[in-house]
Design a protein around this motif. Structure first.
Motif, mmCIF file in Angstrom:
data_model
loop_
_atom_site.group_PDB
_atom_site.id
_atom_site.type_symbol
_atom_site.label_atom_id
_atom_site.label_comp_id
_atom_site.label_asym_id
_atom_site.label_seq_id
_atom_site.Cartn_x
_atom_site.Cartn_y
_atom_site.Cartn_z
ATOM 1 N N VAL A 127 0.836 -1.208 0.000
ATOM 2 C CA VAL A 127 0.000 0.000 0.000
ATOM 3 C C VAL A 127 0.864 1.248 0.000
ATOM 4 O O VAL A 127 0.615 2.206 -0.749
ATOM 5 C CB VAL A 127 -0.953 -0.006 1.217
ATOM 6 N N ARG A 130 3.309 1.189 -3.406
ATOM 7 C CA ARG A 130 2.739 1.082 -4.747
ATOM 8 C C ARG A 130 1.293 1.581 -4.848
ATOM 9 O O ARG A 130 0.964 2.372 -5.721
ATOM 10 C CB ARG A 130 2.808 -0.381 -5.206
ATOM 11 N N GLU A 131 0.445 1.124 -3.934
ATOM 12 C CA GLU A 131 -0.982 1.380 -4.115
ATOM 13 C C GLU A 131 -1.336 2.854 -4.033
ATOM 14 O O GLU A 131 -2.179 3.337 -4.796
ATOM 15 C CB GLU A 131 -1.777 0.603 -3.067
ATOM 16 N N LEU A 141 -6.663 0.031 -7.175
ATOM 17 C CA LEU A 141 -5.947 -0.574 -6.065
ATOM 18 C C LEU A 141 -4.839 -1.491 -6.580
ATOM 19 O O LEU A 141 -4.851 -1.913 -7.745
ATOM 20 C CB LEU A 141 -6.908 -1.366 -5.177
ATOM 21 N N SER A 142 -3.921 -1.813 -5.703
ATOM 22 C CA SER A 142 -2.820 -2.700 -6.055
ATOM 23 C C SER A 142 -3.280 -4.157 -5.968
ATOM 24 O O SER A 142 -3.839 -4.587 -4.955
ATOM 25 C CB SER A 142 -1.633 -2.470 -5.105
ATOM 26 N N ARG A 189 -10.737 -0.718 1.813
ATOM 27 C CA ARG A 189 -10.077 -0.727 0.495
ATOM 28 C C ARG A 189 -11.078 -0.370 -0.597
ATOM 29 O O ARG A 189 -10.782 0.417 -1.497
ATOM 30 C CB ARG A 189 -9.458 -2.091 0.230
ATOM 31 N N GLU A 193 -10.974 2.987 -3.071
ATOM 32 C CA GLU A 193 -10.992 2.956 -4.536
ATOM 33 C C GLU A 193 -12.127 3.807 -5.088
ATOM 34 O O GLU A 193 -11.975 4.483 -6.117
ATOM 35 C CB GLU A 193 -11.125 1.512 -5.022
#
Length: 277
Positions: A127, A130-131, A141-142, A189, A193
């Motif tokens: 998170v 990268r995310e 999202l990743s 999550r 998004e």
């Protein structure tokens, strides 16, 4: 670096709005040129070259347009500020859920602790690294973060008590608590998004910029003196500042006002150590 970028973007919004207001005023003076004064008539003492009836109409229309423009900006500003705060609060609640799963897995022990704790470490790292960037650039999202969360969920779901201690802990619903916390993580999550996918299109920006233009047009009855231009520039600067914050609050995952995942970064810095007393 982030402060410099935010300052530059704010300056662009403020400067651009001020230039727009001054340009509209200058163009309006040409479009709505006052009638020529009779020969030999001295200029008005207050500098006005429009008749009183035009000035009165401009005052009424300008005040009503400005009121509508201000209400729209205030509503959108409050909405985006609330969403910005919800993202931060949701991230904190998610970090608490992650820490609970991590420590509960350690309390459960056995073959469950290592895979769940490893998955939680990987999840937080994905998170942060990268995310958060993907949410700002690609609004998604990743996949690796999802996989890390699913690994932890599957491990807890398949856990079976093997020792008397594990049986006792299961009797107090420790396993169910971890599953519930992992569900909270998934919920936040999905919300994150959705917030990233939302954004302003021309549905907002067109009325906002049109409102700034229409607020300025009635002010064309005022002569283009230095004082008038300074007041018009201040109007544009304030409107630009408000629009800058509206844009910033609409996406906390990217600039301006980039809001890093501080709660997750603190988890990594502490390496998921035991909670401090």
């Amino acid at each position: 670096m982030a402060l410099l970028i935010d300052t530059l973007l704010a300056s662009l919004w403020i400067g651009g709005s001020s230039i727009l207001v001054l340009a509209v005023h200058a163009a309006g003076r040409r479009w709505m040129a006052p009638p020529p004064a009779p020969e030999g008539t001295p200029p008005a003492a207050d500098g006005h070259d429009h008749p009183p009836v035009v000035r009165d109409a401009a005052q009424v229309i300008g005040l009503r347009t400005a009121a509508l423009f201000g209400v729209i900006l205030a509503m959108v500003y409050a909405q985006e500020l609330g969403q910005y705060q919800q993202v931060r609060e949701g991230l904190s609640r998610e970090a608490v859920a992650i820490a609970d799963v991590f420590h509960d897995a350690g309390r459960y022990g056995g073959d469950l602790a290592e895979p769940v704790q490893s998955a939680m470490r990987d999840y937080v790292r994905f998170v942060v690294d990268r995310e958060w960037r993907l949410l700002g650039t690609e609004r998604r999202l990743s996949r690796r973060a999802w996989e890390a969360r699913e690994r932890a969920y599957a491990a807890v779901l398949d856990a079976l008590p093997a020792t008397p201690r594990e049986v006792a802990l299961r009797e107090v619903a420790l396993r169910e608590r971890m599953l519930a916390r992992l569900g909270v993580i998934a919920e936040h999550r999905h919300l994150r998004e959705e917030w990233a996918a939302q954004g302003f299109s021309m549905v907002f920006w067109l009325p906002a910029l049109a409102g700034l233009v229409l607020v300025t047009l009635p002010l064309c009855v005022f002569p283009p003196t230095r004082q008038t231009r300074l007041l018009l520039a201040s109007l544009g600067a304030y409107a630009g500042l408000v629009l800058f914050f509206v844009q910033a609050f609409s996406s906390p995952f990217t600039y301006p006002l980039h809001d890093p995942p501080g709660a997750f970064e603190r988890l990594l810095e502490n390496d998921f150590d035991a909670r401090a007393p």
